[in-house]
Design a protein around this motif. Structure first.
Motif, PDB file in Angstrom:
ATOM      1  N   ASN A  41     -52.030  28.424   6.776  1.00 30.00           N
ATOM      2  CA  ASN A  41     -52.729  29.376   5.903  1.00 30.00           C
ATOM      3  C   ASN A  41     -51.791  30.175   5.016  1.00 30.00           C
ATOM      4  N   ASN A  42     -50.578  30.480   5.517  1.00 29.96           N
ATOM      5  CA  ASN A  42     -49.718  31.386   4.744  1.00 29.96           C
ATOM      6  C   ASN A  42     -48.614  30.678   3.963  1.00 29.96           C
ATOM      7  N   ARG A  43     -48.501  29.362   4.093  1.00 35.84           N
ATOM      8  CA  ARG A  43     -47.358  28.671   3.497  1.00 35.84           C
ATOM      9  C   ARG A  43     -47.346  28.729   1.972  1.00 35.84           C
ATOM     10  N   GLU A  44     -48.509  28.611   1.347  1.00 37.77           N
ATOM     11  CA  GLU A  44     -48.549  28.639  -0.125  1.00 37.77           C
ATOM     12  C   GLU A  44     -48.160  30.004  -0.687  1.00 37.77           C
ATOM     13  N   PRO A  45     -48.751  31.114  -0.197  1.00 42.77           N
ATOM     14  CA  PRO A  45     -48.331  32.425  -0.703  1.00 42.77           C
ATOM     15  C   PRO A  45     -46.852  32.712  -0.452  1.00 42.77           C
ATOM     16  N   ILE A  46     -46.346  32.291   0.707  1.00 40.22           N
ATOM     17  CA  ILE A  46     -44.924  32.506   0.979  1.00 40.22           C
ATOM     18  C   ILE A  46     -44.076  31.681   0.021  1.00 40.22           C
ATOM     19  N   LEU A  47     -44.450  30.433  -0.176  1.00 40.00           N
ATOM     20  CA  LEU A  47     -43.697  29.565  -1.086  1.00 40.00           C
ATOM     21  C   LEU A  47     -43.598  30.168  -2.484  1.00 40.00           C
ATOM     22  N   SER A  61     -37.151  34.421   7.536  1.00 36.86           N
ATOM     23  CA  SER A  61     -37.727  34.501   8.873  1.00 36.86           C
ATOM     24  C   SER A  61     -39.161  34.993   8.769  1.00 36.86           C
ATOM     25  N   ALA A  62     -40.047  34.363   9.529  1.00 41.42           N
ATOM     26  CA  ALA A  62     -41.475  34.711   9.489  1.00 41.42           C
ATOM     27  C   ALA A  62     -41.961  35.060  10.886  1.00 41.42           C
ATOM     28  N   GLY A 112     -40.116  28.248  14.840  1.00 44.06           N
ATOM     29  CA  GLY A 112     -41.406  28.103  15.531  1.00 44.06           C
ATOM     30  C   GLY A 112     -41.835  26.665  15.690  1.00 44.06           C
ATOM     31  N   THR A 113     -42.931  26.310  15.053  1.00 42.93           N
ATOM     32  CA  THR A 113     -43.448  24.944  15.155  1.00 42.93           C
ATOM     33  C   THR A 113     -42.659  23.959  14.301  1.00 42.93           C
ATOM     34  N   GLY A 114     -42.032  24.451  13.228  1.00 44.36           N
ATOM     35  CA  GLY A 114     -41.353  23.569  12.279  1.00 44.36           C
ATOM     36  C   GLY A 114     -42.163  23.281  11.030  1.00 44.36           C
ATOM     37  N   GLN A 115     -43.415  23.727  10.989  1.00 48.58           N
ATOM     38  CA  GLN A 115     -44.280  23.450   9.835  1.00 48.58           C
ATOM     39  C   GLN A 115     -43.742  24.067   8.546  1.00 48.58           C
ATOM     40  N   HIS A 116     -43.321  25.318   8.623  1.00 48.15           N
ATOM     41  CA  HIS A 116     -42.780  25.974   7.428  1.00 48.15           C
ATOM     42  C   HIS A 116     -41.548  25.230   6.928  1.00 48.15           C
TER      43      HIS A 116
END
Length: 198
Positions: free
Chosen positions: A12-18, A101-102, A37-41
């Motif tokens: 959910n947050n990857r686009e705004p962070i990018l 870092s998130a 974390g999961t590695g997704q970011h």
């Protein structure tokens, strides 16, 4: 073979962070991600920021899951994750143009948060950028009821955790020679705090 770890919040947050990272991580080089974390970011940002070498890192227990994402993505600018504990004096990455870092500061104890800032300042090259994402409070006040509830839950689970105050974080940044750049409001009552190595 274990399943890859998954976080809906990361999706959910990857686009705004990018969008923010595109503005601040403009210089080619290594970005160290603390607490991947999961590695997704890591996969998403490495894919969309090909001028960067995106280096994931986390505590040893989380590395196998991150590795599954890294292996599947097979990106030339995404190496295997490093074992990194911010509280250790020696970090396996010794130089970076940026640190990201998130959602880490509120699950660390305060001593670890201090060491994260000190370590980040130590490895950033001059002009390097530190972007810290998550929920924060300012001058002891929360910016939403949901964040206040989240903070209470964290502190009930671990009194050493909890949402960090932006004023206290800025004091840490100043102490370590990191100059404040901006604070950016993000969806779901989160923020990105940006500092630059002087």
């Amino acid at each position: 073979m274990p399943n890859k770890p998954w976080s809906t919040a990361c999706e959910n947050n990857r686009e705004p962070i990018l969008a923010v990272l595109r503005q601040h991580f403009t210089r080619p080089g290594t970005i160290l991600e603390l607490g991947s974390g999961t590695g997704q970011h890591a996969v998403y940002f490495a894919r969309h920021l090909p001028h960067l070498r995106w280096q994931p890192s986390d505590l040893p227990d989380n590395l196998p899951g991150i590795g599954l994402w890294v292996d599947e993505a097979d990106l030339p600018n995404l190496p295997q994750p490093l074992a990194l504990d911010v509280s250790r004096q020696r970090w396996p990455c010794t130089e970076a143009v940026g640190v990201f870092s998130a959602n880490t500061a509120h699950i660390m104890d305060w001593d670890s948060v201090q060491r994260m800032f000190a370590g980040t300042a130590r490895i950033l090259i001059p002009g390097g950028v530190f972007c810290l994402y998550g929920p924060f409070m300012t001058a002891g006040r929360h910016n939403s009821l949901s964040n206040a509830r989240f903070d209470s839950m964290l502190r009930a689970r671990d009194p050493a955790g909890g949402l960090r105050d932006t004023i206290a974080l800025q004091a840490l940044a100043d102490k370590n020679g990191l100059g404040f750049v901006e604070e950016i409001a993000m969806p779901a009552n989160n923020r990105i705090l940006v500092w630059q190595q002087r």
